[in-house]
Design a protein around this motif. Structure first.
Motif, PDB file in Angstrom:
ATOM      1  N   ASN A 105      -0.450  -3.394 -12.720  1.00  8.17           N
ATOM      2  CA  ASN A 105      -1.037  -4.060 -13.165  1.00  8.17           C
ATOM      3  C   ASN A 105      -0.578  -5.600 -13.928  1.00  8.17           C
ATOM      4  O   ASN A 105      -0.575  -5.513 -15.204  1.00  8.17           O
ATOM      5  N   TYR A 129      -4.502  -3.760  -3.381  1.00 13.19           N
ATOM      6  CA  TYR A 129      -3.073  -2.702  -3.335  1.00 13.19           C
ATOM      7  C   TYR A 129      -2.769  -2.525  -4.613  1.00 13.19           C
ATOM      8  O   TYR A 129      -1.967  -1.522  -4.950  1.00 13.19           O
ATOM      9  N   LEU A 130      -2.824  -3.369  -5.395  1.00 12.43           N
ATOM     10  CA  LEU A 130      -1.749  -3.695  -6.836  1.00 12.43           C
ATOM     11  C   LEU A 130      -3.185  -1.772  -7.508  1.00 12.43           C
ATOM     12  O   LEU A 130      -1.957  -1.785  -8.050  1.00 12.43           O
ATOM     13  N   GLU A 131      -3.919  -2.288  -7.343  1.00 16.36           N
ATOM     14  CA  GLU A 131      -5.073  -0.824  -7.648  1.00 16.36           C
ATOM     15  C   GLU A 131      -4.968   0.333  -7.337  1.00 16.36           C
ATOM     16  O   GLU A 131      -4.977   1.295  -7.786  1.00 16.36           O
ATOM     17  N   GLY A 189      -2.328   0.959  -4.088  1.00 16.50           N
ATOM     18  CA  GLY A 189      -1.127   0.793  -3.545  1.00 16.50           C
ATOM     19  C   GLY A 189      -1.258   1.081  -2.128  1.00 16.50           C
ATOM     20  O   GLY A 189       0.132   1.801  -1.862  1.00 16.50           O
ATOM     21  N   THR A 235       7.096  -3.096  -8.375  1.00 14.95           N
ATOM     22  CA  THR A 235       6.494  -4.418  -7.693  1.00 14.95           C
ATOM     23  C   THR A 235       5.172  -4.230  -8.145  1.00 14.95           C
ATOM     24  O   THR A 235       3.894  -5.064  -7.964  1.00 14.95           O
ATOM     25  N   ARG A 236       4.562  -3.231  -7.253  1.00 11.85           N
ATOM     26  CA  ARG A 236       2.766  -2.242  -7.467  1.00 11.85           C
ATOM     27  C   ARG A 236       2.881  -1.797  -9.332  1.00 11.85           C
ATOM     28  O   ARG A 236       2.352  -1.548  -9.413  1.00 11.85           O
ATOM     29  N   LEU A 293       3.059 -11.819  -3.254  1.00 12.87           N
ATOM     30  CA  LEU A 293       3.287 -10.931  -4.912  1.00 12.87           C
ATOM     31  C   LEU A 293       3.040 -12.475  -5.371  1.00 12.87           C
ATOM     32  O   LEU A 293       2.634 -12.521  -6.639  1.00 12.87           O
ATOM     33  N   ILE A 310      -0.116  -4.684   3.386  1.00 11.79           N
ATOM     34  CA  ILE A 310      -0.175  -4.971   1.954  1.00 11.79           C
ATOM     35  C   ILE A 310       0.808  -6.067   1.759  1.00 11.79           C
ATOM     36  O   ILE A 310       1.199  -7.079   2.529  1.00 11.79           O
ATOM     37  N   VAL A 313      -4.303  -8.301  -1.888  1.00  8.87           N
ATOM     38  CA  VAL A 313      -3.807  -8.198  -2.744  1.00  8.87           C
ATOM     39  C   VAL A 313      -4.918  -6.917  -4.574  1.00  8.87           C
ATOM     40  O   VAL A 313      -3.299  -5.863  -4.694  1.00  8.87           O
TER      41      VAL A 313
END
Length: 344
Positions: free
Chosen positions: A324, A20-22, A24, A321-322, A74, A68, A17
């Protein structure tokens, strides 16, 4: 669900996670084997990833081996693993600098705060609050042609609101002026809520000294401020930021639909209700909030309170949704607290 995962599964899930957030991008087993703080073969990592996928926390967006997080994934990450960062001194100063109330109304303060929050977070800023029912100075009705008129409300603080209303056929310019004078006389020095009660009582009791057409104009003018969302202020800044990372046409259409919903104030009351039960920042991911489910966006909001601790509105961001979350949540929280210190 997170309680059922062993420590190794938790570490792998968290790494996926965060990566992925960093970036994409889907995260594969080889990348994970390099990032984990303990030795584990790519084959063992793939087994864990498959278990997490079966649990509904991860998915593979295409034929690659990368994964992802799902919306449920999430949510679990935000609830169980999210680490909040600290605002920098520059960020605090920037928020405080735009919070000065000198020379600006409450709406001006909220507009500036929303614009600043949008800039700092790189998301769309949003604020919703009931409009202050200010004492009025006077009212004007302006003829726009057959069947239409403009109602102009001028408050004692100089602010102006106007809306278009339908007028009955056969209304003369002199009849419109009579209605305008009547409303000014009854509303001057009073709030809309106070004046409306008095006017409607007079009309109902036939004490309004108005003919039937003028009375209908007055009622139409009052009705424009009594709708479900007429008393609410909605400010959205930085909408274009939601388009920055979009590549698929379907994603673009979903965000456009969101813009249309915001423009029409659809479900605005629902947004305001979210703040009533909130204690601090709340995060709604994707379909957890009806208004934003189609756009695949997250809503990060916090209530702001008057000095008597009564919640009077909420401020936050609409984000992919992605996003920080660890960086944005403190920004929203600090901005809401700053507004609460300044609103009387």
């Amino acid at each position: 669900m997170i309680q059922e995962l062993n420590e190794r599964s938790r570490q792998i899930f968290r790494q996926i996670v965060e990566s992925y957030l960093e970036t994409g991008e889907p995260v594969g087993s080889r990348t994970l084997s390099q990032r984990l703080g303990f030795p584990l073969s790519p084959a063992s990592i793939r087994n864990v990833m498959q278990d997490l996928e079966q649990a509904g926390l991860l998915y593979s967006p295409h034929a690659s081996a990368g994964r992802i997080p799902t919306q449920a994934g999430l949510r679990i990450f935000v609830d169980s693993f999210l680490e909040l960062g600290n605002l920098t001194e520059d960020e605090r100063h920037s928020i405080e600098a735009h919070g000065s109330t000198s020379g600006q109304s409450v709406e001006g303060l909220l507009t500036e705060a929303t614009r600043q929050l949008s800039g700092l977070s790189q998301c769309a800023g949003l604020v919703i609050a009931p409009k202050a029912d200010k004492p009025l100075d006077h009212v004007e009705l302006v003829n726009l042609g057959p069947g239409r008129a403009l109602v102009v409300l001028v408050a004692q603080d100089g602010s102006v609101e106007n809306r278009i209303i339908d007028t009955p056929m056969g209304l003369t310019p002199s009849g419109l002026q009579v209605a305008s004078n009547y409303m000014s006389a009854r509303l001057g020095g009073r709030t809309m809520a106070e004046g409306r009660t008095r006017i409607l009582r007079e009309i109902d009791e036939n004490r309004a000294e108005l003919d039937a057409l003028a009375a209908r104009v007055v009622e139409a003018g009052l009705a424009t401020w009594s709708g479900d969302d007429a008393g609410n202020m909605l400010i959205v800044s930085g909408r274009a930021r939601l388009l920055d990372d979009l590549t698929a046409l379907a994603d673009l259409e979903r965000v456009r639909q969101l813009f249309d919903d915001l423009e029409s104030k659809r479900d605005v009351l629902q947004l305001l209700e979210l703040a009533q039960d909130a204690d601090g920042v709340r995060i709604f991911i994707g379909s957890e909030n009806k208004l934003f489910s189609l756009s695949g966006s997250s809503l990060i909001v916090a209530p702001f309170r008057r000095q008597d601790e009564k919640i009077v509105g909420m401020i936050g961001v609409i984000a992919p949704t992605r996003v920080n979350y660890g960086r944005v949540v403190p920004m929203v929280d600090y901005t809401a607290r700053m507004i609460g210190r300044l609103i009387r």
